[in-house]
Design an enzyme around this catalytic site. Structure first.
Site, PDB file in Angstrom:
ATOM      1  CB  THR A 125     -14.607  51.262  29.978  1.00  0.00           C
ATOM      2  OG1 THR A 125     -15.755  51.470  29.134  1.00  0.00           O
ATOM      3  CG2 THR A 125     -13.360  51.161  29.127  1.00  0.00           C
ATOM      4  CB  CYS A 126     -18.032  52.250  33.698  1.00  0.00           C
ATOM      5  SG  CYS A 126     -17.697  53.879  33.002  1.00  0.00           S
ATOM      6  CG  ASN A 127     -19.949  54.472  29.607  1.00  0.00           C
ATOM      7  OD1 ASN A 127     -20.888  54.246  30.365  1.00  0.00           O
ATOM      8  ND2 ASN A 127     -19.384  55.661  29.511  1.00  0.00           N
ATOM      9  CD  GLN A 196     -11.647  53.951  30.255  1.00  0.00           C
ATOM     10  OE1 GLN A 196     -12.309  54.218  29.251  1.00  0.00           O
ATOM     11  NE2 GLN A 196     -12.185  53.887  31.451  1.00  0.00           N
ATOM     12  CB  ALA A 268      -9.964  57.675  47.149  1.00  0.00           C
ATOM     13  N   GLY A 269     -10.386  56.089  43.855  1.00  0.00           N
ATOM     14  CA  GLY A 269      -9.600  55.686  42.685  1.00  0.00           C
ATOM     15  C   GLY A 269      -9.588  56.783  41.630  1.00  0.00           C
ATOM     16  CG  MET A 271     -13.724  55.966  37.411  1.00  0.00           C
ATOM     17  SD  MET A 271     -14.262  56.689  35.859  1.00  0.00           S
ATOM     18  CE  MET A 271     -16.012  56.328  35.932  1.00  0.00           C
TER      19      MET A 271
END
Length: 528
Positions: A125-127, A196, A268-269, A271
């Site tokens: 993920t982003c984190n 996720q 525009a996904g 997130m």
């Protein structure tokens, strides 16, 4: 040490040897007797020679493992997690290791092809970027995964180790349960990470990539995450990464101008959609959305009626940025959308709005260069900067986290009891096989003494049923004491004691049998 070295050599031998198939099949490396890799290419002839070589390599690998099994199997297969997160590594390192969701099955296939890895899952993920594995050997398995991560990212293993965390067995499982529950997130209780974790399971089911241990662990983690959110109300007042991004932007804008600031969203996904949702919650009435296609923007516009959404195509991105006070970026682009030069070309912001244009980048890999902050009228914030948003209400978060840990401990015990109960399965199979071999041998002796001429089909069947019935009745008691669903720890302890006793009494040597089965599975997978 000799046994462990032999085991390592064997693992490499069957991986290299099993690739010896087809016309001029090339093997990128071979393993010497001492277990070290030597560069070079081995070419194998087609036809019978290739099959013979492959079979010989498989047999050799198995035989070497049998020799070293006494030492090697003192290590029980371990569940492990190796990874890095927003807590341990900067965003530039995380983005180099990020694995797109559509590539998870390929990553799992590569990981499980490593010599000492049985099962694998990827949570990227982003984190965070975390790899969960079941390893035949803790030390060797970890080394192989770290090498894989290094090769994938181009980051030297020595540099990676400075930022990686590695957890084993119950610690690894507890970590996943905490992640799923939102306890390891930047914002306590955020809900996106649970979705996720669910996606890992769905992805694995579609690709057939998850093994039974990893699959069960992730499903139990989902249960833990749901229970924590339901029973502790931990997500009340908590926000996702998207919400934290909006919160950060509002903190940086002059209070009197927050609602009049011109907002731009690029992407525009999922997130991006959440950014719009949280802008509405803050009272914003208009947002400009730049996206490759208009369909996703229309879908958001249809769902969210409380805000004016203006669509701009990707070709007008910089024009839209020139009109914006705050730019949120949330795309899957692997290249930068905004560089220092782009920011310098944008017009200045009015002093009423603080005199700076805010770029809030929640993408990994990043969409906005960190160099933008060198521009006088621009400031950039990425996912690492969201920590500033979540420093409030610490006391309440600590209390809720303690309640969550009690739930996680319950679910952890349930999972570990289930996994322990699996230990009895090989013993049940071996005991049944042992008894069936004796039955078949004694039956054959009996039939030979009677003579085939003196038996009709009915008499033969009756004798066979008699022998089978005797064995089943004798085994009924022992097998009942080996069966346990793992729900009662006291019963489980007794079951495991019974298992060890039967292994000793009947000399079943279950651990070696399990090892041989695992190596056979590895050989067959490599050959296919």
């Amino acid at each position: 040490m000799a046994g462990a070295t032999s085991a390592t050599a064997a693992a490499g031998a069957f991986a290299a040897g099993a690739k010896a198939r087809g016309s001029s099949a090339a093997c990128p490396w071979v393993v010497a007797a001492g277990g070290r890799r030597r560069s070079g290419v081995v070419r194998c002839d087609a036809g019978g020679d290739a099959q013979a070589a492959s079979k010989l390599a498989s047999i050799t690998a198995l035989e070497q493992f049998k020799i070293s099994a006494d030492r090697y199997m003192k290590e029980k297969s371990s569940i492990a997690v190796i990874g890095l997160s927003v807590h341990t590594a900067p965003v530039d390192m995380r983005e180099k290791l990020a694995v797109a969701e559509e590539l998870w099955p390929r990553a799992i296939s590569e990981l499980t092809s490593l010599n000492h890895i049985e099962e694998a899952a990827v949570l990227s993920t982003c984190n965070r970027m975390e790899i969960y594995v079941v390893a035949l050997s803790w030390n060797r398995g970890i080394r192989e995964v770290v090498d894989w991560m290094s090769k994938k990212s181009g980051i030297p293993a020595s540099e990676l180790r400075e930022h990686l965390f590695m957890l084993r067995d119950s610690d690894a499982t507890r970590h996943l349960f905490e992640v799923s529950s939102g306890l390891d997130s930047l914002v306590l209780g955020e809900g996106q990470i649970l979705a996720q974790v669910k996606q890992v399971v769905r992805n694995g089911q579609n690709s057939g990539g998850l093994g039974k241990n990893i699959d069960r662990m992730f499903k139990d983690a989902i249960t833990a995450g749901k229970r924590v959110r339901c029973e502790t109300n931990i997500s009340a007042g908590a926000v996702s990464v998207s919400s934290a991004a909006v919160e950060l932007a509002m903190m940086k804008l002059p209070k009197s101008e927050c609602l009049s600031a011109r907002m731009l969203l690029i992407g525009a996904g999922k997130m991006g959609k959440l950014v719009v949702k949280h802008l509405i919650a803050k009272g914003c009435k208009k947002v400009v959305v730049v996206n490759r296609s208009v369909e996703r923007v229309d879908a958001i516009r249809e769902e969210m009626k409380d805000i004016e959404i203006v669509y701009r195509p990707l070709t007008e991105m910089y024009e839209a940025a020139a009109d914006a006070n705050v730019v949120f970026t949330s795309t899957a682009s692997e290249s930068l959308l905004f560089t220092k030069e782009h920011a310098e070309a944008l017009p200045p912001i009015s002093l009423a709005m603080g005199g700076v244009r805010l770029f809030v980048d929640i993408s990994v890999p990043r969409n906005v260069s960190a160099c933008l902050s060198e521009v006088e009228h621009a400031r950039v914030y990425n996912v690492d900067d969201l920590k500033e948003v979540v420093e409030a209400n610490k006391e309440d978060r600590v209390r809720k986290a303690m309640e969550a840990q009690a739930i996680i401990t319950q679910e952890l015990k349930r999972f570990e009891a289930w996994r322990d109960s699996l230990e009895t399965v090989p013993t049940i199979k071996k005991l049944r096989s042992y008894a069936d071999r004796i039955r078949a041998s004694e039956l054959e002796k009996c039939l030979q003494k009677i003579g085939e001429d003196n038996l009709n089909k009915k008499m033969r069947r009756s004798i066979e049923e008699l022998s089978t019935g005797i064995v089943n009745k004798l085994l009924h008691g022992p097998l009942q004491h080996l069966r346990c669903d793992g729900s009662d720890s006291r019963t489980l302890d007794e079951t495991l004691e019974n298992m060890h006793a039967l292994n000793r009494m009947f000399n079943l040597d279950t651990e070696k049998a399990v090892l041989e089965q695992k190596i056979k599975a590895k050989v067959e997978k490599t050959q296919s």
